[in-house]
Design a protein around this motif. Structure first.
Motif, PDB file in Angstrom:
ATOM      1  N   LEU A  35       0.863  -1.353  -0.142  1.00 18.06           N
ATOM      2  CA  LEU A  35       0.130   0.117  -0.008  1.00 18.06           C
ATOM      3  C   LEU A  35       0.937   1.408   0.047  1.00 18.06           C
ATOM      4  O   LEU A  35       0.746   2.106  -0.799  1.00 18.06           O
ATOM      5  N   ARG A  36       1.924   1.322   0.659  1.00 17.39           N
ATOM      6  CA  ARG A  36       2.791   2.488   0.846  1.00 17.39           C
ATOM      7  C   ARG A  36       3.619   2.381  -0.479  1.00 17.39           C
ATOM      8  O   ARG A  36       3.707   3.824  -0.949  1.00 17.39           O
ATOM      9  N   ALA A  37       3.975   1.516  -1.108  1.00 13.53           N
ATOM     10  CA  ALA A  37       4.798   1.646  -2.440  1.00 13.53           C
ATOM     11  C   ALA A  37       3.735   2.252  -3.422  1.00 13.53           C
ATOM     12  O   ALA A  37       4.178   2.958  -4.100  1.00 13.53           O
ATOM     13  N   GLY A  38       2.472   1.412  -3.327  1.00 14.72           N
ATOM     14  CA  GLY A  38       1.531   2.249  -4.172  1.00 14.72           C
ATOM     15  C   GLY A  38       1.211   3.513  -4.135  1.00 14.72           C
ATOM     16  O   GLY A  38       1.266   4.196  -5.161  1.00 14.72           O
ATOM     17  N   LEU A  39       1.060   4.102  -2.887  1.00 20.98           N
ATOM     18  CA  LEU A  39       0.917   5.408  -2.635  1.00 20.98           C
ATOM     19  C   LEU A  39       2.078   6.343  -3.065  1.00 20.98           C
ATOM     20  O   LEU A  39       1.827   7.420  -3.563  1.00 20.98           O
ATOM     21  N   THR A  40       3.243   5.816  -2.856  1.00 19.76           N
ATOM     22  CA  THR A  40       4.694   6.554  -3.197  1.00 19.76           C
ATOM     23  C   THR A  40       4.557   6.911  -4.803  1.00 19.76           C
ATOM     24  O   THR A  40       4.807   7.789  -5.338  1.00 19.76           O
ATOM     25  N   VAL A  41       4.184   5.676  -5.483  1.00 17.69           N
ATOM     26  CA  VAL A  41       4.243   5.750  -6.991  1.00 17.69           C
ATOM     27  C   VAL A  41       3.340   6.608  -7.314  1.00 17.69           C
ATOM     28  O   VAL A  41       3.339   7.666  -8.367  1.00 17.69           O
ATOM     29  N   THR A  42       2.098   6.731  -6.844  1.00 19.41           N
ATOM     30  CA  THR A  42       1.072   7.352  -7.106  1.00 19.41           C
ATOM     31  C   THR A  42       1.390   8.792  -7.114  1.00 19.41           C
ATOM     32  O   THR A  42       1.001   9.721  -8.013  1.00 19.41           O
ATOM     33  N   ALA A  43       1.917   9.283  -6.102  1.00 18.07           N
ATOM     34  CA  ALA A  43       2.086  10.788  -5.546  1.00 18.07           C
ATOM     35  C   ALA A  43       3.624  11.031  -6.469  1.00 18.07           C
ATOM     36  O   ALA A  43       3.323  12.188  -6.968  1.00 18.07           O
ATOM     37  N   ALA A  44       4.271  10.312  -6.882  1.00 18.33           N
ATOM     38  CA  ALA A  44       5.419  10.661  -7.689  1.00 18.33           C
ATOM     39  C   ALA A  44       4.854  10.897  -8.993  1.00 18.33           C
ATOM     40  O   ALA A  44       5.185  11.847  -9.733  1.00 18.33           O
ATOM     41  N   GLY A  45       3.949  10.022  -9.488  1.00 17.03           N
ATOM     42  CA  GLY A  45       3.268  10.386 -10.826  1.00 17.03           C
ATOM     43  C   GLY A  45       2.819  11.555 -10.786  1.00 17.03           C
ATOM     44  O   GLY A  45       2.712  12.403 -11.895  1.00 17.03           O
ATOM     45  N   ALA A  46       1.977  12.182  -9.880  1.00 21.05           N
ATOM     46  CA  ALA A  46       1.060  13.156  -9.716  1.00 21.05           C
ATOM     47  C   ALA A  46       2.044  14.285  -9.796  1.00 21.05           C
ATOM     48  O   ALA A  46       1.777  15.428 -10.227  1.00 21.05           O
ATOM     49  N   ALA A  47       3.196  14.257  -9.102  1.00 17.58           N
ATOM     50  CA  ALA A  47       4.189  15.338  -8.809  1.00 17.58           C
ATOM     51  C   ALA A  47       4.675  15.497 -10.531  1.00 17.58           C
ATOM     52  O   ALA A  47       4.853  16.575 -10.907  1.00 17.58           O
ATOM     53  N   LEU A  48       5.116  14.530 -11.232  1.00 18.03           N
ATOM     54  CA  LEU A  48       5.526  14.619 -12.263  1.00 18.03           C
ATOM     55  C   LEU A  48       4.425  15.212 -13.556  1.00 18.03           C
ATOM     56  O   LEU A  48       4.858  16.011 -14.250  1.00 18.03           O
ATOM     57  N   ALA A  49       3.507  14.789 -13.402  1.00 18.91           N
ATOM     58  CA  ALA A  49       2.273  15.324 -14.243  1.00 18.91           C
ATOM     59  C   ALA A  49       1.994  16.463 -14.031  1.00 18.91           C
ATOM     60  O   ALA A  49       1.778  17.503 -14.638  1.00 18.91           O
ATOM     61  N   GLY A  50       2.008  17.263 -12.753  1.00 23.83           N
ATOM     62  CA  GLY A  50       1.951  18.676 -12.295  1.00 23.83           C
ATOM     63  C   GLY A  50       2.954  19.356 -12.670  1.00 23.83           C
ATOM     64  O   GLY A  50       2.911  20.462 -13.357  1.00 23.83           O
ATOM     65  N   ALA A  51       4.266  18.770 -12.964  1.00 24.03           N
ATOM     66  CA  ALA A  51       5.430  19.479 -13.197  1.00 24.03           C
ATOM     67  C   ALA A  51       5.319  19.857 -14.855  1.00 24.03           C
ATOM     68  O   ALA A  51       5.787  20.734 -15.401  1.00 24.03           O
ATOM     69  N   GLY A  52       4.871  18.786 -15.490  1.00 24.42           N
ATOM     70  CA  GLY A  52       4.723  18.756 -16.945  1.00 24.42           C
ATOM     71  C   GLY A  52       3.657  19.776 -17.248  1.00 24.42           C
ATOM     72  O   GLY A  52       3.599  20.462 -18.447  1.00 24.42           O
ATOM     73  N   SER A  53       2.428  19.734 -16.643  1.00 29.19           N
ATOM     74  CA  SER A  53       1.398  20.726 -17.121  1.00 29.19           C
ATOM     75  C   SER A  53       1.851  22.020 -16.740  1.00 29.19           C
ATOM     76  O   SER A  53       1.552  23.004 -17.386  1.00 29.19           O
ATOM     77  N   ALA A  54       2.630  22.265 -15.679  1.00 28.98           N
ATOM     78  CA  ALA A  54       3.134  23.753 -15.285  1.00 28.98           C
ATOM     79  C   ALA A  54       4.073  24.080 -16.527  1.00 28.98           C
ATOM     80  O   ALA A  54       4.099  25.348 -16.723  1.00 28.98           O
ATOM     81  N   ALA A  55       4.883  23.250 -16.899  1.00 27.13           N
ATOM     82  CA  ALA A  55       5.874  23.667 -17.768  1.00 27.13           C
ATOM     83  C   ALA A  55       5.235  24.132 -19.466  1.00 27.13           C
ATOM     84  O   ALA A  55       5.717  24.816 -19.927  1.00 27.13           O
ATOM     85  N   GLN A  56       3.843  23.468 -19.574  1.00 25.52           N
ATOM     86  CA  GLN A  56       3.294  23.891 -20.835  1.00 25.52           C
ATOM     87  C   GLN A  56       2.194  24.999 -20.378  1.00 25.52           C
ATOM     88  O   GLN A  56       1.311  24.951 -21.291  1.00 25.52           O
ATOM     89  N   ALA A  57       2.277  25.456 -19.540  1.00 25.35           N
ATOM     90  CA  ALA A  57       1.097  26.367 -19.153  1.00 25.35           C
ATOM     91  C   ALA A  57       1.248  27.469 -20.141  1.00 25.35           C
ATOM     92  O   ALA A  57       2.222  27.880 -20.730  1.00 25.35           O
ATOM     93  N   ALA A  58       0.085  28.297 -20.402  1.00 24.91           N
ATOM     94  CA  ALA A  58       0.356  29.511 -21.468  1.00 24.91           C
ATOM     95  C   ALA A  58       0.813  30.598 -20.716  1.00 24.91           C
ATOM     96  O   ALA A  58       0.806  30.879 -19.464  1.00 24.91           O
ATOM     97  N   PRO A  59       1.521  31.158 -21.673  1.00 27.24           N
ATOM     98  CA  PRO A  59       2.300  32.535 -21.080  1.00 27.24           C
ATOM     99  C   PRO A  59       1.451  33.638 -20.425  1.00 27.24           C
ATOM    100  O   PRO A  59       0.254  33.739 -20.927  1.00 27.24           O
TER     101      PRO A  59
END
Length: 137
Positions: A19-43
């Motif tokens: 359960l902890r491993a799954g939550l860690t992987v989910t949190a890491a994926g969410a952080a990467l997705a958030g960073a990716g969308s922030a990099a592509q945000a409109a100027p």
């Protein structure tokens, strides 16, 4: 000893670890997705020039949007059929009155009612059609 024979404490520990491993992987994926969308945000729009009113920009943009929307709203109204009973046997507007006096040309009301009685729209009427041409859309 088989898995079904393992003591409950060991199964609980394995379950918590997964359960902890799954939550860690989910949190890491969410952080990467958030960073990716922030990099592509409109100027970000340029800040207003000193002495320039930002509200004037907002009002101008709103007025331009409203003017564009009016064209799309008015266009169907200009081509909408005015008489839904046109070209049917029960059309009350499909009538006319005429008169002929001596040698003069006959005068009739069908000239004025025929655009509506034949299923015309606002833009097809003789006088209001020209006025409707001034409307956007």
């Amino acid at each position: 000893m088989g898995h079904h024979e393992a003591p409950k404490a060991a199964r609980t520990l394995r379950h918590r670890a997964l359960l902890r491993a799954g939550l860690t992987v989910t949190a890491a994926g969410a952080a990467l997705a958030g960073a990716g969308s922030a990099a592509q945000a409109a100027p970000v729009a340029d800040a207003p020039v000193v002495g320039h009113n930002a509200m004037a920009n907002d009002l101008a943009a709103g007025a331009q949007g409203a003017a564009g929307a009016v064209g799309y709203a008015v266009a169907p109204a200009k081509s909408l059929r005015l008489d839904p009973l046109a070209n049917t046997g029960v059309d009350p507007l499909d009538n006319g009155v005429g008169a002929k006096v001596a040698d003069f040309r006959p005068v009739s009301t069908t000239m004025a009612t025929s655009p509506v009685a034949s299923g015309g729209a606002l833009k097809d009427l003789p006088v209001t059609g020209q006025a409707a041409g001034l409307l956007p859309g």
